[in-house]
Design a protein around this motif. Structure first.
Motif, PDB file in Angstrom:
ATOM      1  N   MET A  51      20.967  39.799  20.462  1.00  0.00           N
ATOM      2  CA  MET A  51      21.484  38.874  21.469  1.00  0.00           C
ATOM      3  C   MET A  51      20.399  38.401  22.438  1.00  0.00           C
ATOM      4  O   MET A  51      20.692  37.709  23.402  1.00  0.00           O
ATOM      5  CB  MET A  51      22.628  39.535  22.250  1.00  0.00           C
ATOM      6  N   ASP A  52      19.148  38.803  22.186  1.00  0.00           N
ATOM      7  CA  ASP A  52      18.059  38.448  23.097  1.00  0.00           C
ATOM      8  C   ASP A  52      17.736  36.950  22.994  1.00  0.00           C
ATOM      9  O   ASP A  52      17.353  36.466  21.924  1.00  0.00           O
ATOM     10  CB  ASP A  52      16.828  39.289  22.741  1.00  0.00           C
ATOM     11  N   PHE A  70      23.001  41.659   8.012  1.00  0.00           N
ATOM     12  CA  PHE A  70      23.600  42.745   8.751  1.00  0.00           C
ATOM     13  C   PHE A  70      25.035  42.354   9.051  1.00  0.00           C
ATOM     14  O   PHE A  70      25.286  41.363   9.723  1.00  0.00           O
ATOM     15  CB  PHE A  70      22.765  42.956  10.022  1.00  0.00           C
ATOM     16  N   GLU A  71      25.959  43.122   8.495  1.00  0.00           N
ATOM     17  CA  GLU A  71      27.379  42.782   8.565  1.00  0.00           C
ATOM     18  C   GLU A  71      27.880  42.665  10.007  1.00  0.00           C
ATOM     19  O   GLU A  71      28.738  41.856  10.309  1.00  0.00           O
ATOM     20  CB  GLU A  71      28.155  43.878   7.829  1.00  0.00           C
ATOM     21  N   ASN A  72      27.319  43.468  10.890  1.00  0.00           N
ATOM     22  CA  ASN A  72      27.850  43.482  12.246  1.00  0.00           C
ATOM     23  C   ASN A  72      26.974  42.762  13.260  1.00  0.00           C
ATOM     24  O   ASN A  72      27.035  43.041  14.448  1.00  0.00           O
ATOM     25  CB  ASN A  72      28.149  44.915  12.669  1.00  0.00           C
ATOM     26  N   VAL A  73      26.171  41.814  12.770  1.00  0.00           N
ATOM     27  CA  VAL A  73      25.392  40.986  13.677  1.00  0.00           C
ATOM     28  C   VAL A  73      26.377  40.288  14.622  1.00  0.00           C
ATOM     29  O   VAL A  73      27.444  39.848  14.197  1.00  0.00           O
ATOM     30  CB  VAL A  73      24.557  39.961  12.858  1.00  0.00           C
ATOM     31  N   PRO A  74      26.075  40.232  15.935  1.00  0.00           N
ATOM     32  CA  PRO A  74      27.030  39.566  16.830  1.00  0.00           C
ATOM     33  C   PRO A  74      27.233  38.109  16.399  1.00  0.00           C
ATOM     34  O   PRO A  74      26.264  37.364  16.265  1.00  0.00           O
ATOM     35  CB  PRO A  74      26.341  39.641  18.195  1.00  0.00           C
ATOM     36  N   ALA A  75      28.482  37.753  16.146  1.00  0.00           N
ATOM     37  CA  ALA A  75      28.774  36.382  15.710  1.00  0.00           C
ATOM     38  C   ALA A  75      28.248  35.388  16.748  1.00  0.00           C
ATOM     39  O   ALA A  75      27.833  34.280  16.408  1.00  0.00           O
ATOM     40  CB  ALA A  75      30.278  36.218  15.484  1.00  0.00           C
ATOM     41  N   LEU A  76      28.207  35.825  18.008  1.00  0.00           N
ATOM     42  CA  LEU A  76      27.725  34.951  19.088  1.00  0.00           C
ATOM     43  C   LEU A  76      26.254  34.583  18.893  1.00  0.00           C
ATOM     44  O   LEU A  76      25.832  33.468  19.232  1.00  0.00           O
ATOM     45  CB  LEU A  76      27.943  35.658  20.438  1.00  0.00           C
ATOM     46  N   ALA A  77      25.461  35.514  18.348  1.00  0.00           N
ATOM     47  CA  ALA A  77      24.037  35.229  18.102  1.00  0.00           C
ATOM     48  C   ALA A  77      23.912  34.098  17.076  1.00  0.00           C
ATOM     49  O   ALA A  77      23.094  33.187  17.218  1.00  0.00           O
ATOM     50  CB  ALA A  77      23.318  36.483  17.609  1.00  0.00           C
ATOM     51  N   LEU A  78      24.758  34.140  16.041  1.00  0.00           N
ATOM     52  CA  LEU A  78      24.732  33.091  15.009  1.00  0.00           C
ATOM     53  C   LEU A  78      25.169  31.763  15.617  1.00  0.00           C
ATOM     54  O   LEU A  78      24.620  30.703  15.305  1.00  0.00           O
ATOM     55  CB  LEU A  78      25.656  33.466  13.844  1.00  0.00           C
ATOM     56  N   ASP A  79      26.163  31.853  16.487  1.00  0.00           N
ATOM     57  CA  ASP A  79      26.692  30.671  17.142  1.00  0.00           C
ATOM     58  C   ASP A  79      25.615  30.004  18.010  1.00  0.00           C
ATOM     59  O   ASP A  79      25.414  28.790  17.966  1.00  0.00           O
ATOM     60  CB  ASP A  79      27.900  31.094  17.986  1.00  0.00           C
ATOM     61  N   THR A  80      24.908  30.842  18.775  1.00  0.00           N
ATOM     62  CA  THR A  80      23.835  30.341  19.647  1.00  0.00           C
ATOM     63  C   THR A  80      22.767  29.636  18.813  1.00  0.00           C
ATOM     64  O   THR A  80      22.355  28.514  19.115  1.00  0.00           O
ATOM     65  CB  THR A  80      23.186  31.527  20.407  1.00  0.00           C
ATOM     66  N   LEU A  81      22.320  30.308  17.746  1.00  0.00           N
ATOM     67  CA  LEU A  81      21.273  29.750  16.893  1.00  0.00           C
ATOM     68  C   LEU A  81      21.703  28.431  16.258  1.00  0.00           C
ATOM     69  O   LEU A  81      20.906  27.507  16.111  1.00  0.00           O
ATOM     70  CB  LEU A  81      20.948  30.733  15.762  1.00  0.00           C
ATOM     71  N   SER A  82      22.980  28.352  15.880  1.00  0.00           N
ATOM     72  CA  SER A  82      23.456  27.185  15.125  1.00  0.00           C
ATOM     73  C   SER A  82      23.407  25.911  15.979  1.00  0.00           C
ATOM     74  O   SER A  82      23.535  24.819  15.445  1.00  0.00           O
ATOM     75  CB  SER A  82      24.866  27.425  14.607  1.00  0.00           C
ATOM     76  N   LYS A  83      23.215  26.065  17.287  1.00  0.00           N
ATOM     77  CA  LYS A  83      23.108  24.877  18.140  1.00  0.00           C
ATOM     78  C   LYS A  83      21.752  24.209  17.951  1.00  0.00           C
ATOM     79  O   LYS A  83      21.594  23.038  18.262  1.00  0.00           O
ATOM     80  CB  LYS A  83      23.334  25.252  19.603  1.00  0.00           C
ATOM     81  N   SER A  84      20.756  24.969  17.442  1.00  0.00           N
ATOM     82  CA  SER A  84      19.455  24.333  17.234  1.00  0.00           C
ATOM     83  C   SER A  84      18.968  24.292  15.783  1.00  0.00           C
ATOM     84  O   SER A  84      18.156  23.440  15.444  1.00  0.00           O
ATOM     85  CB  SER A  84      18.385  24.953  18.140  1.00  0.00           C
ATOM     86  N   ILE A  85      19.401  25.223  14.922  1.00  0.00           N
ATOM     87  CA  ILE A  85      18.980  25.158  13.513  1.00  0.00           C
ATOM     88  C   ILE A  85      20.133  25.552  12.595  1.00  0.00           C
ATOM     89  O   ILE A  85      21.078  26.205  13.026  1.00  0.00           O
ATOM     90  CB  ILE A  85      17.795  26.112  13.172  1.00  0.00           C
ATOM     91  N   PRO A  86      20.016  25.180  11.285  1.00  0.00           N
ATOM     92  CA  PRO A  86      21.059  25.575  10.348  1.00  0.00           C
ATOM     93  C   PRO A  86      21.141  27.108  10.238  1.00  0.00           C
ATOM     94  O   PRO A  86      20.121  27.779  10.138  1.00  0.00           O
ATOM     95  CB  PRO A  86      20.601  24.968   9.020  1.00  0.00           C
ATOM     96  N   SER A  90      28.112  31.032   8.533  1.00  0.00           N
ATOM     97  CA  SER A  90      28.439  30.606   9.896  1.00  0.00           C
ATOM     98  C   SER A  90      28.983  31.756  10.723  1.00  0.00           C
ATOM     99  O   SER A  90      29.493  32.752  10.190  1.00  0.00           O
ATOM    100  CB  SER A  90      29.505  29.517   9.836  1.00  0.00           C
ATOM    101  N   ALA A  91      28.897  31.588  12.030  1.00  0.00           N
ATOM    102  CA  ALA A  91      29.471  32.567  12.963  1.00  0.00           C
ATOM    103  C   ALA A  91      30.956  32.755  12.649  1.00  0.00           C
ATOM    104  O   ALA A  91      31.476  33.873  12.696  1.00  0.00           O
ATOM    105  CB  ALA A  91      29.287  32.080  14.392  1.00  0.00           C
ATOM    106  N   PHE A  92      31.630  31.670  12.282  1.00  0.00           N
ATOM    107  CA  PHE A  92      33.059  31.751  11.991  1.00  0.00           C
ATOM    108  C   PHE A  92      33.337  32.685  10.805  1.00  0.00           C
ATOM    109  O   PHE A  92      34.156  33.599  10.891  1.00  0.00           O
ATOM    110  CB  PHE A  92      33.614  30.348  11.721  1.00  0.00           C
TER     111      PHE A  92
END
Ligand code: ATP
Ligand code: MG
Ligand code: MG
Length: 380
Positions: A51-52, A70-86, A90-92
């Protein structure tokens, strides 16, 4: 050289790195731990929490896309990243797969059967209405793996006790089904919706941990086709992009029932490295880089045997090195070790894939491997 980003530093990430590198990519791993199985083969590593913000910003700045192992990666981290790169998956999709209750609801919505179950979020949810689900298994809705966070229950009283034992977190009570077999299907789905499924794998466990995978699964062809169609339907419904594993039970009288899904390459797909034209990890890299999917054709029957940390200890508890020379003398053996520094009982340290011209021969060699290494029989 283009860079691909990876969240997580375990063995799935290590095998992803190797596959991506042989396609000519560089891999940047973000992992809180230094020199993990993936970090030690990656081209570069960002040492940071998932989440850093700064760590995620580095990934976004340097990579053309980011995936996770990693199965338990915070979905929020994926969501944050998806705002700038593919980002794929998906976080969803990852979020759905992280909660057994949401996961089951979604799968049922695709018309694919799951085990009869009920959500238990508080003591008041434990009532006489649950009796048809007994005997059952109480599972934590989140964070379970390798059979952890599960308790077998036979009465409502035991459900109550198990709920307390599991910490009164959100749980799901599942009916215990009469399993004839367990199988899994790995499906790779790209951003255009193109799908490629791998051959159906048959899975056997020891103490709740995957022990052996046999491919092709010994089920009839129509059931195999059904399993592959179900996996494609689930991936489609999630608009999933990436590699997804669907675990099924073959149930007496019910046929195929989905147990759970994993939003990443899966232990039961490791055989694909040695037995298929394209591995599950190469598919993950191709999808991330927007390259065409590879052929999932299996060119050799295969048996995969997991190597747990148990093998690094004598019955007296002394550390030892397993007898690799004896195993490697067998011409059908492909050894994969994950470079983990410390062996622990139950820890996945590596796997062996036995690749033979006939499945019968692969099964025979698997038994030789077990005998050499002192691996006991599977539980199922
Ligand atoms: P994994 O390491 O595969 O993620 P997990 O901890 O998520 O495992 P499950 O796959 O839900 O756990 O269950 C582990 C094993 O327990 C299954 O592979 C199966 O053998 C058994 N099991 C789970 N649910 C049921 C059920 N409803 N009926 C019968 N057996 C079950
Ligand atoms: Mg699981
Ligand atoms: Mg499972």
């Amino acid at each position: 050289n283009q860079w691909l980003g990876l969240l997580g530093g375990g063995q799935l990430g290590r095998m992803f790195c190797m596959a991506a590198q042989s396609l000519g990519f560089r891999v940047l791993v973000l992992d809180p731990a230094a020199n993990g199985p993936a970090g030690s083969v990656a081209d570069d590593q960002v040492l940071a929490d998932y989440m850093d913000d700064e760590g995620l910003a580095q990934l976004a700045a340097r990579c053309v896309g980011v995936t996770t192992e990693f199965e338990n990666v915070p979905a929020l981290a994926l969501d944050t990243l998806s705002k700038s790169i593919p980002v794929s998956p998906s976080a969803f999709s990852v979020g759905i797969a992280q909660n057994r209750i949401d996961e089951k609801a979604y799968i049922q919505k695709c018309g694919v059967p799951v085990a009869p179950h009920a959500a238990i979020r508080q003591t008041a949810d434990i009532s006489i209405a649950l009796e048809p689900l007994l005997p059952g298994i109480l599972k934590t809705a989140r964070l379970g793996y390798d059979g952890k966070g599960q308790v077998r229950v036979k009465s409502l009283d035991e459900v109550q006790k198990a709920f307390v034992e599991l910490g009164q977190v959100e749980c799901v009570l599942e009916q215990r089904l009469p399993l004839l077999k367990e199988v899994s299907v790995i499906v790779a789905r790209d951003s255009m919706g193109e799908c490629a499924t791998f051959p159906v794998a048959e899975n056997h466990h020891r103490k709740g941990i995957l022990a052996t995978t046999v491919v092709p699964a010994r089920i009839d062809e129509s059931m195999g086709a059904q399993a592959r169609a179900n996996a494609i339907a689930i991936a489609g419904a999630l608009d999933y992009v990436g590699v997804l594993c669907v675990e099924f039970f073959v149930v007496d009288g019910m046929g195929l029932v989905v147990n759970e899904i994993a939003p990443r390459p899966h232990n039961s797909g490791h055989y694909s490295i040695d037995a298929c034209v394209t591995s599950q990890f190469e598919q993950q890299a191709r999808i991330l880089a927007k390259l065409p999917l590879g052929s999932t054709r299996q060119h050799s029957p295969a048996v995969m045997v997991n190597l747990l940390g148990d093998l690094w200890f004598t019955p007296e508890g002394e550390e030892r090195e397993p007898n690799w020379p004896a195993v490697l003398a067998l011409p059908e053996v492909k050894l994969h070790l994950y470079g983990k520094e410390q062996a622990r009982v139950g820890r996945k340290m590596g796997h062996i894939t036995i690749v033979a011209a006939e499945l019968e021969r692969a099964l025979e060699v698997a038994q030789m491997v077990r005998d050499i290494l002192g691996i006991g029989q599977d539980d199922d």
